[in-house]
Scaffold this motif. Structure first.
Motif, PDB file in Angstrom:
ATOM      1  N   GLY A 104       0.814  -1.216   0.000  1.00  0.00           N
ATOM      2  CA  GLY A 104       0.000   0.000   0.000  1.00  0.00           C
ATOM      3  C   GLY A 104       0.840   1.255   0.000  1.00  0.00           C
ATOM      4  O   GLY A 104       0.637   2.165  -0.811  1.00  0.00           O
ATOM      5  N   ASP A 143       0.134   3.371  -3.438  1.00  0.00           N
ATOM      6  CA  ASP A 143      -0.026   4.810  -3.225  1.00  0.00           C
ATOM      7  C   ASP A 143       0.811   5.626  -4.200  1.00  0.00           C
ATOM      8  O   ASP A 143       0.421   6.733  -4.585  1.00  0.00           O
ATOM      9  N   THR A 144       1.978   5.102  -4.583  1.00  0.00           N
ATOM     10  CA  THR A 144       2.844   5.831  -5.510  1.00  0.00           C
ATOM     11  C   THR A 144       2.589   5.476  -6.969  1.00  0.00           C
ATOM     12  O   THR A 144       2.890   6.260  -7.864  1.00  0.00           O
ATOM     13  N   PRO A 169      -0.688   4.111  -8.439  1.00  0.00           N
ATOM     14  CA  PRO A 169      -2.065   3.598  -8.292  1.00  0.00           C
ATOM     15  C   PRO A 169      -2.542   2.780  -9.479  1.00  0.00           C
ATOM     16  O   PRO A 169      -3.474   1.977  -9.347  1.00  0.00           O
ATOM     17  N   ARG A 220      -2.665  -1.034  -8.739  1.00  0.00           N
ATOM     18  CA  ARG A 220      -3.507  -1.637  -7.708  1.00  0.00           C
ATOM     19  C   ARG A 220      -4.515  -2.635  -8.273  1.00  0.00           C
ATOM     20  O   ARG A 220      -4.584  -3.789  -7.844  1.00  0.00           O
TER      21      ARG A 220
END
Length: 325
Positions: free
Chosen positions: A247, A252-253, A255, A258
Motif C-alpha cells: 500500500g 499509493d505511488t 495507483p 492496484r
C-alpha cells in the motif's frame, strides 16, 4: 563476532573473486560490483557454468541473519516462487571476512526500473504478474508463527506474535525518543485492543515483509512474468502483512498497479475474511516500527516525517485524541 565495517564502496573486487572460487570451486571469468543497495553489497560473476551473484549484508550482516535469508529464499523457491537459488554459503572466516552467499542469476529488470519503461498494457500485465507471485508466496505454509524462516523465535498463536512485536517496539521507541510518549502509549493501547480482537483462525504463511518494487523482478523483459528478491525480512506471518508495504510503496505511488495486482492475486488466492480489519492492525504496528528504525538505528528525518503523517492519519481513523507530533 564483531564484523569489520564496510568500506564506503565495495571491498576490493579480488576478495570477492577469491571468496566465490572458494565457495563454489569455479574459476571466475568476469566479476563486477553491482551498485550498492540498502541491504547488501553484491557482485555479479560469470563462470563457465553460468552467471551468479555473491552477496554480503549491510543492515543484517551476521551469520545468523544470512541463514534466515537463505532459509526463506530456498523455501520460496521450493514453493514455486520465481527467485534466485542459493548455491553456496560462507561464514565470516573467508576472504571477505564477512558472511556471504552465492545465488543464481535470473535475467530481468527490477520492478522500479521496469515500470518506468512500460506502457499502459505492459503496466497492467506486470501488476497482474506481481499479484500472482505474491499469491504463490502466500500459499506456502509455515509450521508456526515465527519472526524468520529459520524458526529463531516462534509463537504459539498469532496474537502472541503480534503482542511480542508490539512490546518490543514500545521499548525501542521509548529508547529512541523519536515519538512523544502520550502518542506512543495511545497507539500501543489501541493496537493491544485490536490484536486481542484478531481472528484466531489465522494460519502462518510465508510473508516477504519487504514487498516493494525494487525487490521485484520483471523477467526477461516480459511484463507478464514476475519474480521476488531479497528475503532478509521474511517471516511466517499472516500474509496480509505484506499489503502494508504494498500500500505505502506500490499502490499509493503507482495507483495504476492496484487493480491489476489485485486481479492477479485474487485469481489464485482470495483475500481473507476480515482483510481490512487485519490490515489496519499491521499498518499501526509498521508505522510505529519506523520511529526506532529511522529515529535511531538508521536516522533519516525525511522518512520519519513521512511516517509521522502516516501515523497521524492512522490515529484519526481510530479516533484517538491528543497531539499528533
Amino acid at each position: 563476532m564483531t564484523l569489520p565495517a564496510l568500506a564506503a564502496d565495495h571491498p576490493p573486487i579480488e576478495l570477492a573473486r577469491v571468496a566465490f572460487t572458494q565457495l563454489t570451486g569455479e574459476h571466475v571469468e568476469r566479476i563486477a560490483p553491482l551498485s550498492r543497495g540498502w541491504g547488501h553489497l553484491s557482485w555479479t560473476v560469470r563462470t563457465a557454468s553460468g552467471r551468479y551473484l555473491i552477496k554480503t549484508g549491510i543492515r543484517r550482516p551476521h551469520q545468523c541473519d544470512l541463514f534466515r535469508q537463505v532459509a526463506a529464499q530456498q523455501i520460496a523457491a521450493a514453493g514455486g516462487v520465481t527467485t534466485p537459488l542459493v548455491v553456496a554459503v560462507g561464514d565470516g572466516g573467508g576472504p571477505l571476512q564477512r558472511p556471504c552467499y552465492v545465488q543464481t542469476w535470473i535475467q530481468g529488470t527490477d520492478g522500479s526500473t521496469a515500470l518506468a519503461r512500460l506502457d499502459t498494457e505492459g503496466t497492467s500485465q506486470f501488476g497482474r504478474a506481481l499479484g500472482q507471485a505474491l499469491a504463490a508466496l502466500h500459499r506456502i505454509p509455515g509450521p508456526r508463527f515465527a519472526e524468520d524462516c529459520a524458526g529463531t523465535v516462534t509463537y504459539p498463536s498469532w496474537q502472541a506474535a503480534c503482542t511480542a512485536r508490539l512490546q518490543r517496539l514500545v521499548t525501542a521507541t521509548e529508547n529512541a525518543k523519536a515519538l512523544p510518549a502520550p502518542i506512543l502509549y495511545a497507539v500501543a493501547d489501541r493496537l493491544t485492543a485490536l490484536i486481542d480482537g484478531l481472528n484466531g483462525d489465522i494460519t502462518p504463511r510465508l510473508t516477504h515483509r519487504d514487498a516493494y518494487l525494487p525487490n521485484t523482478l520483471l523477467l526477461k523483459d516480459s511484463p507478464d512474468a514476475a519474480g521476488l528478491l531479497d528475503w532478509e525480512a521474511a517471516a511466517f506471518y499472516d500474509p496480509v502483512w505484506d499489503f502494508v508495504k504494498l500500500g505505502m510503496w506500490v499502490f499509493d505511488t503507482h495507483p495504476q498497479l492496484r487493480g491489476a495486482f489485485l486481479a492477479g492475486y485474487t485469481a489464485h488466492a482470495a483475500l481473507p475474511d476480515g482483510f481490512e480489519e487485519r490490515l489496519t492492525v499491521y499498518q499501526g504496528i509498521e508505522y510505529l516500527a519506523a520511529f526506532p528504525y529511522f529515529g535511531a538505528a538508521w536516522p533519516d528525518e525525511a522518512m520519519l516525517d513521512g511516517f509521522r503523517k502516516l501515523l497521524a492519519d492512522w490515529m484519526d481513523r481510530h479516533h484517538l485524541a491528543g497531539a499528533r507530533s
